[in-house]
Motif scaffolding. Structure first.
Motif, PDB file in Angstrom:
ATOM      1  N   GLY A 135       1.085  -1.283   0.167  1.00  0.00           N
ATOM      2  CA  GLY A 135      -0.066  -0.173   0.013  1.00  0.00           C
ATOM      3  C   GLY A 135       0.883   1.267   0.185  1.00  0.00           C
ATOM      4  N   PRO A 136       0.323   2.378  -0.465  1.00  0.00           N
ATOM      5  CA  PRO A 136       1.016   3.682  -0.356  1.00  0.00           C
ATOM      6  C   PRO A 136       1.693   3.989   0.901  1.00  0.00           C
ATOM      7  CG  PRO A 136      -1.343   4.220  -0.588  1.00  0.00           C
ATOM      8  CD  PRO A 136      -0.994   2.624  -0.706  1.00  0.00           C
ATOM      9  N   GLU A 137       1.120   3.446   2.091  1.00  0.00           N
ATOM     10  CA  GLU A 137       1.546   3.601   3.561  1.00  0.00           C
ATOM     11  C   GLU A 137       3.247   3.317   3.338  1.00  0.00           C
ATOM     12  OE1 GLU A 137      -2.834   3.127   3.785  1.00  0.00           O
ATOM     13  OE2 GLU A 137      -1.064   2.207   2.943  1.00  0.00           O
ATOM     14  N   HIS A 138       3.358   2.017   2.894  1.00  0.00           N
ATOM     15  CA  HIS A 138       4.526   1.473   3.008  1.00  0.00           C
ATOM     16  C   HIS A 138       5.618   2.216   2.265  1.00  0.00           C
ATOM     17  CE1 HIS A 138       7.997  -1.702   3.305  1.00  0.00           C
ATOM     18  NE2 HIS A 138       8.087  -1.295   1.815  1.00  0.00           N
ATOM     19  N   ALA A 139       5.142   2.912   1.050  1.00  0.00           N
ATOM     20  CA  ALA A 139       6.305   3.938   0.511  1.00  0.00           C
ATOM     21  C   ALA A 139       6.491   4.999   1.188  1.00  0.00           C
ATOM     22  CB  ALA A 139       5.538   4.192  -1.046  1.00  0.00           C
ATOM     23  N   VAL A 140       5.400   5.498   1.632  1.00  0.00           N
ATOM     24  CA  VAL A 140       5.461   6.775   2.570  1.00  0.00           C
ATOM     25  C   VAL A 140       6.479   6.400   3.792  1.00  0.00           C
ATOM     26  CG1 VAL A 140       4.402   8.347   4.171  1.00  0.00           C
ATOM     27  CG2 VAL A 140       3.372   7.824   2.002  1.00  0.00           C
ATOM     28  N   ARG A 141       6.541   5.226   4.548  1.00  0.00           N
ATOM     29  CA  ARG A 141       7.368   5.021   5.452  1.00  0.00           C
ATOM     30  C   ARG A 141       8.588   5.030   5.072  1.00  0.00           C
ATOM     31  NH1 ARG A 141       6.554   2.778  10.456  1.00  0.00           N
ATOM     32  NH2 ARG A 141       4.508   2.000  10.096  1.00  0.00           N
ATOM     33  N   ARG A 202      -0.887   9.325   9.006  1.00  0.00           N
ATOM     34  CA  ARG A 202      -0.307  10.079  10.141  1.00  0.00           C
ATOM     35  C   ARG A 202       0.334   8.990  11.160  1.00  0.00           C
ATOM     36  NH1 ARG A 202      -1.545  10.057  15.264  1.00  0.00           N
ATOM     37  NH2 ARG A 202      -0.742  12.135  16.518  1.00  0.00           N
ATOM     38  N   LYS A 203      -0.051   7.982  11.305  1.00  0.00           N
ATOM     39  CA  LYS A 203       0.726   7.004  12.189  1.00  0.00           C
ATOM     40  C   LYS A 203       2.017   6.484  11.677  1.00  0.00           C
ATOM     41  CE  LYS A 203      -0.285   2.634  14.185  1.00  0.00           C
ATOM     42  NZ  LYS A 203       0.858   1.690  13.609  1.00  0.00           N
ATOM     43  N   VAL A 204       2.116   6.137  10.477  1.00  0.00           N
ATOM     44  CA  VAL A 204       3.406   5.978   9.880  1.00  0.00           C
ATOM     45  C   VAL A 204       4.212   7.224   9.959  1.00  0.00           C
ATOM     46  CG1 VAL A 204       4.360   5.669   7.539  1.00  0.00           C
ATOM     47  CG2 VAL A 204       2.413   4.221   8.271  1.00  0.00           C
ATOM     48  N   GLN A 205       4.026   8.393   9.767  1.00  0.00           N
ATOM     49  CA  GLN A 205       4.721   9.378   9.816  1.00  0.00           C
ATOM     50  C   GLN A 205       5.239   9.504  11.065  1.00  0.00           C
ATOM     51  OE1 GLN A 205       2.234  12.225   7.895  1.00  0.00           O
ATOM     52  NE2 GLN A 205       3.487  12.258   6.278  1.00  0.00           N
ATOM     53  N   MET A 206       4.255   9.439  12.297  1.00  0.00           N
ATOM     54  CA  MET A 206       4.928   9.921  13.335  1.00  0.00           C
ATOM     55  C   MET A 206       5.661   8.608  14.218  1.00  0.00           C
ATOM     56  SD  MET A 206       3.441  12.563  14.779  1.00  0.00           S
ATOM     57  CE  MET A 206       3.220  12.374  16.481  1.00  0.00           C
TER      58      MET A 206
END
Length: 283
Positions: A135-141, A202-206
């Motif tokens: 998912g895009p969350e992984h790429a953001v992380r 937000r969770k990933v970024q934090m």
């Protein structure tokens, strides 16, 4: 708080939106000198002489190195990301700043191929054999991890603030399928969804900010957050919508960026609070 210092916003056009809000607010106190603009108007620098304060925007879509696929000379909107290498355009500049406000996210909602050490390790929004789907969350992380690790590796003791995900408010479609944001008032507290994808980003970024903070503490670095996600989930009325006036993309609504003046101005109240908390600065 920032006399004699340099503050840089690192990120995409929403980062620039944040910077423009701050520029407008500070200009009520002192008119800055427009020092630098690159040929694409993506890297900008202003200088407030009376306060010896420099304000910059360092443009980057993904924070890491990215290359768009081009077919027959036409852009495809599909990018390959090198998750081990930060975008050198901002990375070269960040070692000269005292305060960095890092953000990005909206460019990750597209087909992406993810590379580590030049090897394909996965992709986003794809279904291809023998390729791990993320998912895009992984790429953001992973992009934020690379960016914050780079800053931790710099010799300068930069105070780094991560600005959390700023939600869009498209209704009845996406940006390119007729989606709009025509609401004229904010949501009530109970109307927002803290279990949605926005809160997941937000969770990933934090988590990545906290990870960097642990490493940076041993190196005399400071990390913190400008946490805007919850507040901005409540403001579907704050976007330009159909009134953004973009001459290249008529017919589309802008429900990603924020009006000036508007709700985005509160981000700079959060910024000042974060500088006092994490930067050890007092007004």
């Amino acid at each position: 708080m920032v006399r004699g210092k340099t503050l840089a916003f690192v990120g995409d056009s929403v980062a620039r939106n944040h910077m423009e809000s701050l520029l407008c607010l500070l200009s009520q106190e002192e008119t800055p000198v427009d020092v630098f603009k690159d040929s694409e108007d993506r890297f900008r620098t202003w200088y407030f002489r009376r306060h010896e304060f420099t304000l910059k925007i360092l443009w980057s879509k993904f924070l890491v190195m990215a290359k768009e696929e081009v077919i027959n000379g036409s852009s495809t909107g599909t990018f390959s990301l090198n998750l081990n290498e930060v975008d050198g355009e901002w990375a070269r500049e960040v070692s000269t700043v005292d305060i960095a406000v890092v953000s990005s996210a909206h460019w990750f909602f597209r087909k992406l191929y993810l590379y580590e050490q030049k090897s394909l390790v996965g992709c986003v929004y794809c279904n291809e054999p023998n390729v791990t789907s993320y998912g895009p969350e992984h790429a953001v992380r992973m992009s934020f991890r690379a960016a914050l690790d780079h800053i931790n590796g710099c010799s300068r003791r930069t105070t780094t603030l991560l600005r959390t995900f700023s939600p869009a408010h498209f209704e009845n479609g996406t940006w390119d399928t007729g989606g709009a944001c025509a609401r004229t008032g904010p949501y009530e507290e109970g109307e927002i969804d803290l279990g949605g994808s926005e809160w997941g980003f937000r969770k990933v970024q934090m988590e990545e900010m906290e990870r960097a903070k642990v490493v940076g503490r041993e190196r005399g670095k400071r990390f913190g957050a400008v946490d805007v996600t919850r507040a901005m989930l409540m403001r579907p009325d704050g976007h330009p919508g159909e009134h953004w006036g973009n001459k290249w993309m008529r017919g589309y609504n802008d429900c990603v960026h924020w009006c000036l003046p508007g709700p985005i101005d509160v981000w700079n109240d959060f910024l000042m609070a974060a500088l006092r908390l994490e930067g050890g600065m007092n007004s």
